[in-house]
Design a protein around this motif. Structure first.
Motif, PDB file in Angstrom:
ATOM      1  N   ALA B 117      40.999  24.239  48.004  1.00 44.48           N
ATOM      2  CA  ALA B 117      41.437  24.076  46.609  1.00 44.48           C
ATOM      3  C   ALA B 117      41.169  25.367  45.836  1.00 44.48           C
ATOM      4  O   ALA B 117      40.165  26.029  46.052  1.00 44.48           O
ATOM      5  N   ALA B 118      42.077  25.702  44.930  1.00 50.36           N
ATOM      6  CA  ALA B 118      41.977  26.974  44.209  1.00 50.36           C
ATOM      7  C   ALA B 118      41.331  26.794  42.848  1.00 50.36           C
ATOM      8  O   ALA B 118      41.517  25.779  42.180  1.00 50.36           O
ATOM      9  N   LEU B 119      40.583  27.830  42.442  1.00 54.85           N
ATOM     10  CA  LEU B 119      40.006  27.881  41.100  1.00 54.85           C
ATOM     11  C   LEU B 119      40.517  29.148  40.423  1.00 54.85           C
ATOM     12  O   LEU B 119      40.314  30.250  40.933  1.00 54.85           O
ATOM     13  N   LEU B 120      41.213  28.978  39.305  1.00 51.73           N
ATOM     14  CA  LEU B 120      41.699  30.139  38.539  1.00 51.73           C
ATOM     15  C   LEU B 120      40.965  30.175  37.205  1.00 51.73           C
ATOM     16  O   LEU B 120      40.672  29.131  36.625  1.00 51.73           O
ATOM     17  N   TYR B 121      40.700  31.381  36.711  1.00 49.68           N
ATOM     18  CA  TYR B 121      39.891  31.474  35.479  1.00 49.68           C
ATOM     19  C   TYR B 121      40.175  32.752  34.708  1.00 49.68           C
ATOM     20  O   TYR B 121      39.261  33.394  34.221  1.00 49.68           O
ATOM     21  N   ASP B 122      41.434  33.118  34.601  1.00 53.57           N
ATOM     22  CA  ASP B 122      41.746  34.342  33.852  1.00 53.57           C
ATOM     23  C   ASP B 122      41.312  34.221  32.401  1.00 53.57           C
ATOM     24  O   ASP B 122      40.936  35.204  31.759  1.00 53.57           O
ATOM     25  N   ALA B 123      41.345  33.009  31.849  1.00 55.75           N
ATOM     26  CA  ALA B 123      40.959  32.817  30.444  1.00 55.75           C
ATOM     27  C   ALA B 123      39.473  33.080  30.212  1.00 55.75           C
ATOM     28  O   ALA B 123      39.049  33.255  29.072  1.00 55.75           O
ATOM     29  N   SER B 124      38.691  33.128  31.285  1.00 48.14           N
ATOM     30  CA  SER B 124      37.251  33.304  31.093  1.00 48.14           C
ATOM     31  C   SER B 124      36.898  34.715  30.636  1.00 48.14           C
ATOM     32  O   SER B 124      35.835  34.932  30.077  1.00 48.14           O
ATOM     33  N   SER B 125      37.789  35.681  30.880  1.00 46.55           N
ATOM     34  CA  SER B 125      37.486  37.055  30.503  1.00 46.55           C
ATOM     35  C   SER B 125      38.587  37.646  29.649  1.00 46.55           C
ATOM     36  O   SER B 125      39.728  37.757  30.101  1.00 46.55           O
ATOM     37  N   CYS B 126      38.263  37.983  28.427  1.00 42.44           N
ATOM     38  CA  CYS B 126      39.191  38.679  27.533  1.00 42.44           C
ATOM     39  C   CYS B 126      40.405  37.851  27.151  1.00 42.44           C
ATOM     40  O   CYS B 126      41.490  38.404  26.943  1.00 42.44           O
ATOM     41  N   GLY B 127      40.220  36.555  27.010  1.00 40.21           N
ATOM     42  CA  GLY B 127      41.267  35.695  26.451  1.00 40.21           C
ATOM     43  C   GLY B 127      42.643  36.002  26.993  1.00 40.21           C
ATOM     44  O   GLY B 127      42.897  35.820  28.186  1.00 40.21           O
ATOM     45  N   SER B 128      43.501  36.509  26.136  1.00 40.93           N
ATOM     46  CA  SER B 128      44.900  36.655  26.520  1.00 40.93           C
ATOM     47  C   SER B 128      45.183  37.888  27.374  1.00 40.93           C
ATOM     48  O   SER B 128      46.284  38.048  27.888  1.00 40.93           O
ATOM     49  N   ILE B 129      44.216  38.768  27.547  1.00 44.39           N
ATOM     50  CA  ILE B 129      44.472  39.961  28.369  1.00 44.39           C
ATOM     51  C   ILE B 129      44.298  39.599  29.841  1.00 44.39           C
ATOM     52  O   ILE B 129      43.254  39.099  30.225  1.00 44.39           O
ATOM     53  N   PRO B 130      45.321  39.834  30.661  1.00 43.12           N
ATOM     54  CA  PRO B 130      45.234  39.402  32.065  1.00 43.12           C
ATOM     55  C   PRO B 130      44.389  40.327  32.933  1.00 43.12           C
ATOM     56  O   PRO B 130      44.870  40.886  33.916  1.00 43.12           O
ATOM     57  N   VAL B 131      43.140  40.482  32.597  1.00 41.91           N
ATOM     58  CA  VAL B 131      42.285  41.441  33.296  1.00 41.91           C
ATOM     59  C   VAL B 131      42.006  41.006  34.732  1.00 41.91           C
ATOM     60  O   VAL B 131      42.169  41.781  35.678  1.00 41.91           O
ATOM     61  N   ILE B 132      41.577  39.755  34.908  1.00 40.29           N
ATOM     62  CA  ILE B 132      41.202  39.287  36.237  1.00 40.29           C
ATOM     63  C   ILE B 132      42.404  39.376  37.185  1.00 40.29           C
ATOM     64  O   ILE B 132      42.318  39.916  38.289  1.00 40.29           O
ATOM     65  N   ARG B 133      43.523  38.845  36.752  1.00 39.71           N
ATOM     66  CA  ARG B 133      44.718  38.824  37.611  1.00 39.71           C
ATOM     67  C   ARG B 133      45.124  40.244  38.004  1.00 39.71           C
ATOM     68  O   ARG B 133      45.486  40.511  39.141  1.00 39.71           O
ATOM     69  N   ASN B 134      45.064  41.178  37.035  1.00 43.62           N
ATOM     70  CA  ASN B 134      45.468  42.540  37.354  1.00 43.62           C
ATOM     71  C   ASN B 134      44.490  43.209  38.302  1.00 43.62           C
ATOM     72  O   ASN B 134      44.891  43.944  39.200  1.00 43.62           O
ATOM     73  N   LEU B 135      43.201  42.975  38.092  1.00 40.15           N
ATOM     74  CA  LEU B 135      42.224  43.577  38.997  1.00 40.15           C
ATOM     75  C   LEU B 135      42.383  42.991  40.396  1.00 40.15           C
ATOM     76  O   LEU B 135      42.318  43.691  41.399  1.00 40.15           O
ATOM     77  N   GLU B 136      42.611  41.691  40.465  1.00 36.01           N
ATOM     78  CA  GLU B 136      42.729  41.008  41.749  1.00 36.01           C
ATOM     79  C   GLU B 136      44.001  41.441  42.488  1.00 36.01           C
ATOM     80  O   GLU B 136      43.975  41.664  43.687  1.00 36.01           O
ATOM     81  N   GLU B 137      45.092  41.561  41.753  1.00 35.41           N
ATOM     82  CA  GLU B 137      46.388  41.752  42.408  1.00 35.41           C
ATOM     83  C   GLU B 137      46.901  43.177  42.369  1.00 35.41           C
ATOM     84  O   GLU B 137      47.520  43.640  43.303  1.00 35.41           O
ATOM     85  N   TYR B 138      46.684  43.826  41.255  1.00 36.67           N
ATOM     86  CA  TYR B 138      47.396  45.085  41.087  1.00 36.67           C
ATOM     87  C   TYR B 138      46.535  46.292  41.405  1.00 36.67           C
ATOM     88  O   TYR B 138      46.993  47.263  41.976  1.00 36.67           O
ATOM     89  N   TYR B 139      45.283  46.215  40.994  1.00 37.07           N
ATOM     90  CA  TYR B 139      44.393  47.341  41.256  1.00 37.07           C
ATOM     91  C   TYR B 139      43.620  47.099  42.537  1.00 37.07           C
ATOM     92  O   TYR B 139      42.474  47.460  42.675  1.00 37.07           O
TER      93      TYR B 139
END
Lengths: 403, 403
Positions: B117-139
């Motif tokens: 089962a997956a746990l997503l939590y982009d909202a936990s850091s910097c609200g609307s800025i997609p920091v987690i997703r970008n670090l995980e996927e793009y950088y």
């Protein structure tokens, strides 16, 4: 998750940077198997192992060990041939060719769906800023209202030299050429074409709608005059080349590329030199601003590397938004307030302004500020190519920090 | 791609925003089936259909039609129970609970791997800025060198009122409370704890390494004095509460949360009010800057919506970087230059500075600027809690625009 073996097309500035970045990435599990170039004899800075270079595309396409094509050739027709050939063979492709992609995107999407092969192209828009991926994946909701930004590094470098360093336009252009920010023929950047192609790609991923580049009003900075620069400076503003796609109602959006008078409070005001900056506006999150290096070999290569690594996990654009119900329609029936400089061309009587708000005449320069329909700008596009004419978006509210 | 039926835990500011945003999203194919609250009798602004609210978690967990848990409760222990119960049942979760996630991330990652089962939590850091997703996927490459930013909206709002609007600290804090940016007990924001938890989460996705929050030096802005504000103003700088994780060599990185003297050229200098701003520095792309609303119901809800929609496509964090070879190790053996204000506490003799660069004494305030090991700051952490002591990072080079 298999090892990625890349067939690379193009070994210029970007291609060589891609080679360096991928060869040096310890955890990429990717390597460059062959590199196809047009001219084997051309001297290149980057050394590669013997036998890697070829001038025969078949050496890549017929190599069964190659499972990803990376294409960074500087020729839209060649890029189209490579990308379509790869997709038809079921080979995924990472491409940086904005001109080709903007022109052929509907066909390339169909080809991906038919063949199952993925095409990624984050490097095509804003170099190292992950605009496409974020629009596709993160801002995938109905809340997106606007994407607006400085998408071309060369023209921004030139305008930045003019406005931040008080250099004459011609001198700034020369400097941009010397530094490699502008091509020897910089028309593509300065005319706004480069920004336009990026905007067309962005709009597909922002709103799910493809608009033919030929249908989008595009005006560049080639015809900027000292009087325009002086006028902006006197008002405490800068002129920036801005591309934007804006929802004007739930069912309609507009888009255009045009110089804009930008006031100090705006996010894009501080995007200087060769940098790009993109403002994403949405209903809940207000404005998000992404800022980074938009051009150059290494920033582009880092973006290519991100796409290459995404392929290890089978990432592909789903183009989800294109299948949404109630997609907004592109319209040019929208009123803009513009500044128009002229000398001999009688702009106030030739352009169908709905309202003139300011007009100024002198011996050296005249200008008018007035409201006009975007569709009327398009209808009169040829008129605006006169060398004495320069137009710029003149937003109605200067002092609120809204983009 | 099935319809998503959500069991929502928490119906405060964020929960109600989530309800509004998801109910209004036409293409999300998601709806809120049940909402679990602690107190059914509590009056709430948002109206919901009869029978949706419950105070019994079983009503959600036993409903086989619910296929996603969204958890925005304001209680770390409750959040932990909900998230682990859901994952154990094989139910994916979207969570915004930074405190809980930062404390339990290794266990939560293991649980995801065990249960699928997956746990997503982009909202936990910097609200609307997609920091987690970008670090995980793009950088996701070896090129990342540093993530540094303003991660807490409340403290930034207060400092912004002080430095941009010349308000006294106490007045700014009151205003932040009235506007809802600071909790009635703002300690969590002002002590740097909120930034710390976000930084711990960011570091997992940036470098693939989990560091226990207790091991990270954290100093907030609660003890800032008028003399510190005056000193910064005289130097033309602002004081900002900054969190950062920095690679100091290929095999080592450090991280800490501390106020910092920020010069006008820096990107974070212009992050004002309740906004967050994050600088991502890498080898090829130099610096990328992401900026947006970091707090508040709607920005957080838009981030939750992005995670919800990502679940339609089966998106999950792969935590790829954690499996990389040669992960860098966390170290506190790094020299910082700090500014330290004091009055009665004899900071120059109590803190083991390796070098004093400036010292000032007066009747009302003393300060010293000197070099010290981060490990020595940690060893002397208790000393720094004296109310007359305030320390801040004092970077060595002020004038280059480097972050």
């Amino acid at each position: 998750m298999k090892e990625i073996r890349i067939g690379l097309f193009g070994f210029g500035t970007v291609g060589q940077s891609v080679y360096k970045v991928i060869s040096g990435a310890r955890n990429a599990h990717a390597s460059i198997a062959r590199i196809c170039v047009r001219n084997l004899a051309k001297p290149r800075e980057t050394e590669v192992p013997d036998g890697i270079l070829t001038d025969n595309a078949d050496d890549i396409f017929d190599d069964p060990s190659i499972n990803l094509i990376v294409e960074v050739v500087d020729d839209a027709a060649a890029s189209y041939r490579i990308v379509t050939r790869a997709l038809r063979k079921g080979l995924p492709v990472v491409s940086g060719s904005k001109t080709m992609i903007a022109a052929h995107l509907p066909e390339l999407i169909e080809l991906q769906q038919q063949t199952g092969a993925a095409l990624l192209y984050d490097a095509s828009s804003c170099g190292s800023i992950p605009v496409i991926r974020n629009l596709e994946e993160y801002y995938d909701n109905d809340l997106l209202l606007e994407v607006k930004g400085i998408l071309n590094g060369s023209s921004n470098y030139i305008l930045s030299r003019v406005f931040d360093h008080n250099e004459p336009y011609g001198e700034a252009l020369d400097k941009a050429r010397r530094l490699g920010f502008a091509e020897s023929d910089p028309t593509f950047d300065l005319s706004g074409q480069d920004s336009l192609f990026k905007l067309v790609i962005i709009t597909v991923h922002a709103l799910g709608v493809y608009v033919n580049p030929a249908d989008v009003f595009t005006f560049g900075i080639s015809n900027i005059h000292d009087a325009d620069i002086l006028y902006a400076r006197e008002k405490g503003m800068k002129i920036k080349l801005v591309a934007q796609v804006v929802k004007i109602a739930d069912d309609r959006f507009t888009m255009f590329v045009m110089p804009e008078f930008v006031a100090p409070g705006k996010y894009i005001y501080s995007v200087d030199n060769e940098y790009n900056g993109v403002v994403i506006r949405g209903e809940c999150y207000d404005r998000q601003f992404m800022f980074g290096k938009g051009a150059g070999g290494m920033p582009t290569a880092s973006s290519i590397l991100s796409d290459v690594m995404a392929r290890r996990y089978g990432y592909r654009y789903e183009y989800k938004k294109m299948s949404y119900s109630g997609l907004p329609a592109y319209t040019t029936d929208v009123s803009l307030r513009i500044y128009a400089h002229y000398l001999d061309t009688d702009i106030p009587s030739l352009l169908p302004f709905t309202r003139i708000r300011e007009s100024f005449k002198s011996e050296n320069a005249n200008y008018v500020i007035g409201d006009i329909l975007l569709s009327d700008l398009i209808a009169n596009r040829a008129l605006l190519d006169a060398p004495d004419v320069f137009i710029a978006d003149f937003p109605m509210f200067f002092l609120d920090r809204d983009d």
